[in-house]
Design an enzyme around this catalytic site. Structure first.
Site, PDB file in Angstrom:
ATOM      1  N   HIS A 194       5.948  17.277 132.440  1.00  0.00           N
ATOM      2  CA  HIS A 194       5.498  17.498 133.697  1.00  0.00           C
ATOM      3  C   HIS A 194       4.665  16.419 133.913  1.00  0.00           C
ATOM      4  O   HIS A 194       3.847  16.028 132.916  1.00  0.00           O
ATOM      5  CB  HIS A 194       5.185  18.791 134.004  1.00  0.00           C
TER       6      HIS A 194
ATOM      7  N   GLU B  58       0.188  22.451 127.048  1.00  0.00           N
ATOM      8  CA  GLU B  58       0.735  23.910 127.054  1.00  0.00           C
ATOM      9  C   GLU B  58       1.951  24.463 127.535  1.00  0.00           C
ATOM     10  O   GLU B  58       2.401  25.158 126.639  1.00  0.00           O
ATOM     11  CB  GLU B  58      -0.260  24.553 128.091  1.00  0.00           C
TER      12      GLU B  58
ATOM     13  N   ASP C 195       0.188  23.515 141.117  1.00  0.00           N
ATOM     14  CA  ASP C 195      -0.194  23.846 140.133  1.00  0.00           C
ATOM     15  C   ASP C 195      -1.066  25.553 140.069  1.00  0.00           C
ATOM     16  O   ASP C 195      -1.682  25.604 141.161  1.00  0.00           O
ATOM     17  CB  ASP C 195      -1.351  23.190 139.321  1.00  0.00           C
TER      18      ASP C 195
ATOM     19  N   ASN D 107       0.329  15.411 129.499  1.00  0.00           N
ATOM     20  CA  ASN D 107      -0.187  15.643 128.269  1.00  0.00           C
ATOM     21  C   ASN D 107       1.205  16.005 127.495  1.00  0.00           C
ATOM     22  O   ASN D 107       2.221  16.464 127.896  1.00  0.00           O
ATOM     23  CB  ASN D 107      -0.773  16.918 128.483  1.00  0.00           C
TER      24      ASN D 107
HETATM   25  P1  AMP Z   1      -0.075  21.326 130.319  1.00  0.00           P
HETATM   26  O1  AMP Z   1      -1.368  21.332 129.558  1.00  0.00           O
HETATM   27  O2  AMP Z   1      -0.178  19.685 130.705  1.00  0.00           O
HETATM   28  O3  AMP Z   1       1.091  21.843 129.584  1.00  0.00           O
HETATM   29  O4  AMP Z   1      -0.396  22.107 131.599  1.00  0.00           O
HETATM   30  C1  AMP Z   1       0.417  23.176 132.216  1.00  0.00           C
HETATM   31  C2  AMP Z   1       0.090  23.339 133.568  1.00  0.00           C
HETATM   32  O5  AMP Z   1       0.784  24.277 134.022  1.00  0.00           O
HETATM   33  C3  AMP Z   1      -1.439  23.847 133.587  1.00  0.00           C
HETATM   34  O6  AMP Z   1      -2.160  23.217 134.628  1.00  0.00           O
HETATM   35  C4  AMP Z   1      -1.039  25.232 134.197  1.00  0.00           C
HETATM   36  O7  AMP Z   1      -2.162  25.539 135.134  1.00  0.00           O
HETATM   37  C5  AMP Z   1       0.127  25.186 134.919  1.00  0.00           C
HETATM   38  N1  AMP Z   1       0.842  26.440 135.197  1.00  0.00           N
HETATM   39  C6  AMP Z   1       1.200  27.384 133.996  1.00  0.00           C
HETATM   40  N2  AMP Z   1       1.945  28.540 134.686  1.00  0.00           N
HETATM   41  C7  AMP Z   1       2.100  28.199 135.934  1.00  0.00           C
HETATM   42  C8  AMP Z   1       2.995  28.660 137.052  1.00  0.00           C
HETATM   43  N3  AMP Z   1       3.583  29.542 137.125  1.00  0.00           N
HETATM   44  N4  AMP Z   1       2.894  27.920 138.139  1.00  0.00           N
HETATM   45  C9  AMP Z   1       2.437  26.817 138.440  1.00  0.00           C
HETATM   46  N5  AMP Z   1       1.677  26.332 137.267  1.00  0.00           N
HETATM   47  C10 AMP Z   1       1.561  26.601 136.305  1.00  0.00           C
END
Ligand code: AMP
Length: 121
Positions: A106, A101, A35, A93
């Site tokens: 994932h 997000e 992450d 999530n």
């Molecule tokens: P969620 O709210 O479960 O969708 O979490 C999305 C996650 O993706 C967050 O913890 C972000 O920090 C992570 N994230 C977003 N962009 C990237 C990226 N380019 N590489 C690695 N992690 C990412």
């Protein structure tokens, strides 16, 4: 339920190789990477390569091969990151209430320290 997959999401870009990632492991059907904003000493994201929006989309619609590959990859990450002895947490999530997000399914795999209460919000 069927989901409309938006292939402009950032994990789709990672899968296409459009942006870099810190890969932990990769298989035919799955990719794990660190992450970008880690919430614990170990914070790995595990995704299927297939276009699934949420965990329930994956559970309902992924093939036997994708499902087996995903969980085998999960087990290999727990082993390679040394998480089993101390324990760990897995979060997925989904949707609006889950504050998802990135709309590509994932698992957040978190560990390396005591993680506190499961919910604060
Ligand atoms: P969620 O709210 O479960 O969708 O979490 C999305 C996650 O993706 C967050 O913890 C972000 O920090 C992570 N994230 C977003 N962009 C990237 C990226 N380019 N590489 C690695 N992690 C990412």
């Amino acid at each position: 339920m069927s989901y409309a997959y938006d292939d402009t999401n950032i994990f789709a870009m990672i899968l296409r190789g459009d942006i870099p990632n810190a890969t932990v492991t990769e298989t035919d059907h799955s990719l794990a990477f660190r992450d970008i904003n880690p919430q614990a000493p170990v914070h790995v994201l595990l995704i299927p390569k297939g276009a699934y929006v949420t965990i329930d989309d994956f559970a309902a619609n992924a093939s036997v091969e994708e499902t087996a590959d995903f969980w085998a990859t999960f087990a290999s990450i727990i082993e390679s990151e040394g998480l089993a002895p101390g324990g760990f947490r897995v979060i997925s999530n989904a949707g609006e209430h889950g504050l998802q997000e990135v709309p590509h399914f994932h698992l957040h795999i978190l560990g390396g320290r005591s993680l506190g209460p499961i919910l604060t919000g």
